[in-house]
Design a protein around this motif. Structure first.
Motif, PDB file in Angstrom:
ATOM      1  N   SER A 115       9.519   4.599   3.019  1.00  0.00           N
ATOM      2  CA  SER A 115      10.365   3.596   2.250  1.00  0.00           C
ATOM      3  C   SER A 115      10.529   2.353   2.941  1.00  0.00           C
ATOM      4  N   HIS A 116      10.414   2.138   4.199  1.00  0.00           N
ATOM      5  CA  HIS A 116      10.409   0.990   4.902  1.00  0.00           C
ATOM      6  C   HIS A 116       9.261   0.519   5.709  1.00  0.00           C
ATOM      7  N   ALA A 117       8.047   0.690   4.853  1.00  0.00           N
ATOM      8  CA  ALA A 117       6.664   0.246   5.614  1.00  0.00           C
ATOM      9  C   ALA A 117       6.532  -0.933   6.314  1.00  0.00           C
ATOM     10  N   GLY A 118       7.291  -1.842   5.247  1.00  0.00           N
ATOM     11  CA  GLY A 118       6.910  -3.282   5.948  1.00  0.00           C
ATOM     12  C   GLY A 118       7.642  -3.637   7.090  1.00  0.00           C
ATOM     13  N   THR A 158       7.763  10.906  -6.028  1.00  0.00           N
ATOM     14  CA  THR A 158       8.891  10.320  -6.606  1.00  0.00           C
ATOM     15  C   THR A 158       9.631   9.184  -5.597  1.00  0.00           C
ATOM     16  N   GLU A 159       9.263   9.109  -4.243  1.00  0.00           N
ATOM     17  CA  GLU A 159       9.760   8.210  -3.350  1.00  0.00           C
ATOM     18  C   GLU A 159       8.939   6.989  -3.744  1.00  0.00           C
ATOM     19  N   MET A 209       0.875  -1.449  -0.116  1.00  0.00           N
ATOM     20  CA  MET A 209      -0.135  -0.059   0.009  1.00  0.00           C
ATOM     21  C   MET A 209       0.849   1.400  -0.093  1.00  0.00           C
ATOM     22  N   ALA A 210       1.969   1.300   0.808  1.00  0.00           N
ATOM     23  CA  ALA A 210       2.915   2.260   0.909  1.00  0.00           C
ATOM     24  C   ALA A 210       3.415   2.679  -0.641  1.00  0.00           C
ATOM     25  N   THR A 211       3.638   1.697  -1.326  1.00  0.00           N
ATOM     26  CA  THR A 211       4.223   1.811  -2.862  1.00  0.00           C
ATOM     27  C   THR A 211       2.904   2.352  -3.697  1.00  0.00           C
ATOM     28  N   TRP A 212       1.874   1.666  -3.800  1.00  0.00           N
ATOM     29  CA  TRP A 212       0.726   1.805  -4.645  1.00  0.00           C
ATOM     30  C   TRP A 212      -0.153   3.079  -4.294  1.00  0.00           C
ATOM     31  N   LEU A 213      -0.355   3.461  -3.132  1.00  0.00           N
ATOM     32  CA  LEU A 213      -1.617   4.337  -2.920  1.00  0.00           C
ATOM     33  C   LEU A 213      -0.813   5.644  -2.621  1.00  0.00           C
ATOM     34  N   PRO A 214      -1.704   6.825  -2.957  1.00  0.00           N
ATOM     35  CA  PRO A 214      -1.260   8.155  -2.665  1.00  0.00           C
ATOM     36  C   PRO A 214      -1.253   8.497  -1.187  1.00  0.00           C
ATOM     37  N   SER A 215      -0.598   9.389  -0.638  1.00  0.00           N
ATOM     38  CA  SER A 215      -0.269   9.593   0.828  1.00  0.00           C
ATOM     39  C   SER A 215      -1.610   9.796   1.347  1.00  0.00           C
ATOM     40  N   ASP A 216      -2.247  10.716   0.752  1.00  0.00           N
ATOM     41  CA  ASP A 216      -3.511  11.187   1.693  1.00  0.00           C
ATOM     42  C   ASP A 216      -4.902  10.282   1.462  1.00  0.00           C
ATOM     43  N   ARG A 217      -4.457   8.726   0.825  1.00  0.00           N
ATOM     44  CA  ARG A 217      -5.594   7.920   0.704  1.00  0.00           C
ATOM     45  C   ARG A 217      -5.059   6.607   1.451  1.00  0.00           C
ATOM     46  N   ARG A 218      -3.736   6.678   2.524  1.00  0.00           N
ATOM     47  CA  ARG A 218      -3.550   5.432   2.754  1.00  0.00           C
ATOM     48  C   ARG A 218      -4.214   4.929   4.233  1.00  0.00           C
ATOM     49  N   ALA A 219      -4.787   5.628   4.860  1.00  0.00           N
ATOM     50  CA  ALA A 219      -5.577   5.320   5.713  1.00  0.00           C
ATOM     51  C   ALA A 219      -6.943   4.641   5.208  1.00  0.00           C
ATOM     52  N   PHE A 220      -7.614   5.359   4.093  1.00  0.00           N
ATOM     53  CA  PHE A 220      -8.490   4.916   3.575  1.00  0.00           C
ATOM     54  C   PHE A 220      -8.156   3.453   3.010  1.00  0.00           C
ATOM     55  N   GLY A 221      -7.043   3.127   2.463  1.00  0.00           N
ATOM     56  CA  GLY A 221      -6.675   1.968   2.034  1.00  0.00           C
ATOM     57  C   GLY A 221      -6.660   1.027   3.169  1.00  0.00           C
ATOM     58  N   THR A 257      13.676   9.715   7.104  1.00  0.00           N
ATOM     59  CA  THR A 257      14.079  10.105   5.775  1.00  0.00           C
ATOM     60  C   THR A 257      15.542   9.666   5.696  1.00  0.00           C
ATOM     61  N   ALA A 258      16.142   9.320   4.420  1.00  0.00           N
ATOM     62  CA  ALA A 258      17.221   8.684   4.291  1.00  0.00           C
ATOM     63  C   ALA A 258      18.447   9.329   4.847  1.00  0.00           C
ATOM     64  N   SER A 259      18.260  10.482   5.217  1.00  0.00           N
ATOM     65  CA  SER A 259      19.479  11.082   6.143  1.00  0.00           C
ATOM     66  C   SER A 259      19.354  11.038   7.321  1.00  0.00           C
TER      67      SER A 259
END
Length: 439
Positions: A373-376, A227-228, A145-157, A435-437
């Motif tokens: 980037s590490h949602a799993g 992009t992420e 879901m973190a890869t395929w869903l837009p950020s403001d639809r994640r809770a819906f997903g 973040t990556a940093s």
């Protein structure tokens, strides 16, 4: 613009053209991905809660007492709890397509094996296998879901997938009761295991780890992702920062999970024992209670995303739903401790379950907010709380019933944990994004 809104903007909000709910999913591959995940959540909960309706018959057939039955019910959660993080790491490394195909086959076989149980040891072993199979499933789905869903639809997903799991909860008592009436309790596990194998095959054939690799993806759908999300590689995982941010969520998830496991494992037995109901009646009342969870998951996800779009604040969008849900569930469990009336108890349990399930999609969305980037891995770490609750809740709940001879002490302990969880949710900060940093 608030600080939370600025953070949300930096995370990569979907473009305005895809803002409507239907527009985000209609004629897009992500809609099919979400449908596959909904089917998975539905099936996994059929497989994990079918034992609660069959429990009185398993108990009689295999000669178990309540403590032994509680031990068998807890067996699922031993590997489930400790495979969460490892499963999440595997999904981040190898991708959801391969991981869910393997663990799906494992949980399907374990479900079938449950039907072949001849005593406590074989029943315990089959449930252990199911826990291993399903342990990686939700963290891996969160990765997808973190890869395929837009950020403001994640809770819906998260809301709609977990609503599907609660539909599995609600259907399981009726489906299992029908199969028991048709043959015996073993038939339910054979049938549900076969359904799991079919889903596993469909997932392996249809899913792709990267949206860009899917043969039916369009350039327009790819442009709607950040992009992420479109990146081919992931940054290194900063474990120390992840633990610091996720462990408070893990604790709240433990409090939530304790009460959820009560619903998943003991509600049918509670109705049968407390009110002397037969198979058809206690299955019906259990279903009426569990249906409320379907609505709770849907409403919780929709409300949280709506609050995020309206306020731009992740704190408001996530915290408020957690606190209201857990404290509200606590309030509606209290009457069940002092009133012995079937209809009122059923209503209170249903409302409490609705409020409890408001929090579920939010708990699963916060790891995507904090570590997209590490949602799993983040989701697995969070859900370890639920897994540990699953080890302790069924067996201690059953032990208290055996020791006291009634259900009051068991429900009282569960209510106290809801209160603690609601207060602890005030300390969760989903804006502390990794973040990556970060090191």
């Amino acid at each position: 613009m608030t600080q939370d809104a600025k953070r949300t903007a930096r995370q990569g909000s979907p473009r305005p053209a895809a803002r409507s709910l239907l527009g985000v999913f209609r004629h897009r591959v992500r809609g099919r991905v979400l449908a596959l995940l909904c089917a998975m959540y539905f099936i996994t909960y059929l497989d994990r809660v079918n034992i609660s309706t069959a429990a009185p018959y398993i108990k009689a057939d295999l000669g178990l007492n309540d403590t032994q039955l509680g031990l068998a019910l807890s067996a699922f959660s031993i590997p489930y709890a400790f495979f969460q993080v490892f499963g999440g790491v595997l999904s981040d490394r190898f991708g959801p397509r391969r991981v869910l195909a393997v663990v799906g086959a494992l949980w399907a076989i374990a479900t079938v094996c449950t039907g072949f149980s001849v005593g406590l040891v074989t029943l315990f072993a089959a449930r252990l296998g199911l826990g291993f199979g399903e342990g990686a499933s939700f963290p891996t789905a969160t990765n997808a879901m973190a890869t395929w869903l837009p950020s403001d639809r994640r809770a819906f997903g998260q809301g709609i997938t977990h609503a599907s799991s609660r539909i599995g909860n609600a259907i399981a008592p009726i489906a299992v009761a029908g199969l028991i009436a048709l043959y015996d309790w073993r038939l339910a596990f054979y049938v549900f295991g076969a359904i799991s194998l079919l889903w596993t095959l469909a997932w392996a054939l249809m899913y792709r780890n990267r949206p860009a690799d899917h043969p039916k993806i369009t350039a327009a759908e790819l442009e709607e992702l950040s992009t992420e999300q479109r990146a081919a590689t992931r940054p290194r995982l900063p474990w120390r920062a992840l633990l610091r941010r996720i462990l408070p969520v893990t604790f709240v998830d433990f409090c939530y999970g304790w009460m959820l496991w009560v619903y998943l494992t003991w509600i049918p037995s509670f109705f049968q024992d407390s009110y002397g109901l037969n198979l058809g009646s206690f299955a019906l009342f259990s279903t009426l209670v569990l249906v409320a969870g379907v609505l709770g998951d849907m409403v919780g996800g929709l409300v949280s995303d709506a609050l995020l779009r309206r306020t731009g604040s992740l704190r408001i969008a996530r915290r408020s739903v957690l606190v209201i849900g857990l404290l509200g569930s606590f309030a509606f469990i209290i009457p069940t401790l002092i009133v012995h009336q079937l209809l009122l108890t059923t209503i209170c349990l249903a409302v409490a379950f609705f409020l409890l399930e408001l929090t579920n999609p939010v708990l699963w969305t916060i790891p995507m907010d904090i570590a997209p980037s590490h949602a799993g891995t983040a989701g697995g770490l969070m859900n370890t709380g639920y897994g540990i609750a699953g080890i302790l809740s069924p067996i201690l709940f059953g032990l208290l019933v055996d020791l006291t001879g009634d259900w009051v002490a068991s429900f009282a302990l569960s209510a106290v944990l809801l209160l603690i969880g609601g207060l602890a949710a005030l300390r969760i900060d989903p804006t502390k994004r990794i973040t990556a940093s970060v090191s």
